[in-house]
Design a protein around this motif. Structure first.
Motif: not given
Length: 211
Positions: A73-87, A96-107
């Motif tokens: 499954x990992x082999x067909x995924x491209x590296x994911x840009x992750x943004x963190x913002x605030x708490x 916790x530290x908040x993940x500001x760009x959740x969509x690609x990871x949640x997909x």
């Protein structure tokens, strides 16, 4: 009837995670150590900074097949840009530290759930858990008073960072079945597999490196 140990395999709790870059990880570790030392939160610094994707209990007998499935499954995924913002905080126990760009990871999590939920289920009453709110824990298991004090310190604190997640990691720790019928931890988490994002399509060719 022979026990699992007599058959030559054991129960483990598995944690499928994404880790931040080394520098961001060091910064978050400093947050965790500060909270532990300043507020007495003993569960702050026990694990490396990470985002949990899935958590499940399985036997060592199935480990190779699980790793093989996750690796495919990992082999067909491209590296994911992750943004963190605030708490943020969960009720009165976790900051916790908040993940500001959740969509690609949640997909990714949604795809993992569709493909592996049934395979990872040990028994009907013990189903795998897939994350529904991405975060990087600073401290958990706090008393309400501790949580309010930590939240007061971090609520308005500015924190922004970005990184590319290039792999998933699979961790495991041994668990034992207690007299009450629940599994209990019997050791620390250790890494058992690195699962790189290779961006390949179903034909095995390389997709663009970054999405």
């Amino acid at each position: 009837m022979r026990t699992e140990a007599e058959r030559g395999y054991f129960y483990y709790e598995y944690l499928l995670i994404l880790s931040p870059s080394s520098e961001i990880g060091k910064t978050i570790t400093r947050f965790k150590k500060y909270v532990e030392e300043e507020y007495g939160c003993k569960l702050a610094a026990q694990l490396i900074p990470h985002m949990t994707l899935a958590n499940f209990i399985q036997t060592s007998e199935n480990e190779e097949a699980i790793i093989r499935g996750f690796r495919n499954q990992a082999s067909v995924v491209s590296p994911i840009h992750v943004g963190l913002k605030g708490f943020g905080k969960f009720n009165s126990h976790t900051v916790y530290v908040n993940v500001a760009t959740p969509k690609p990871i949640m997909d990714l999590v949604s795809n993992l759930k569709v493909k592996f939920a049934d395979k990872l289920k040990l028994v009907d009453s013990l189903k795998p858990y897939f994350i529904n709110k991405l975060h990087i824990t600073i401290a958990r298991g706090m008393s309400p008073q501790q949580c309010e004090e930590v939240w007061a310190a971090y609520e308005k604190e500015a924190f922004n960072a970005t990184f590319y997640a290039t792999e998933m990691l699979l961790l495991r720790r041994p668990v034992v079945l207690s007299n009450t019928g629940y599994f209990e931890s019997a050791g620390r988490y250790q890494k058992v597999a690195e699962l790189p994002f290779e961006g390949k399509n179903s034909l095995g060719t390389q997709l663009p490196l970054f999405c």
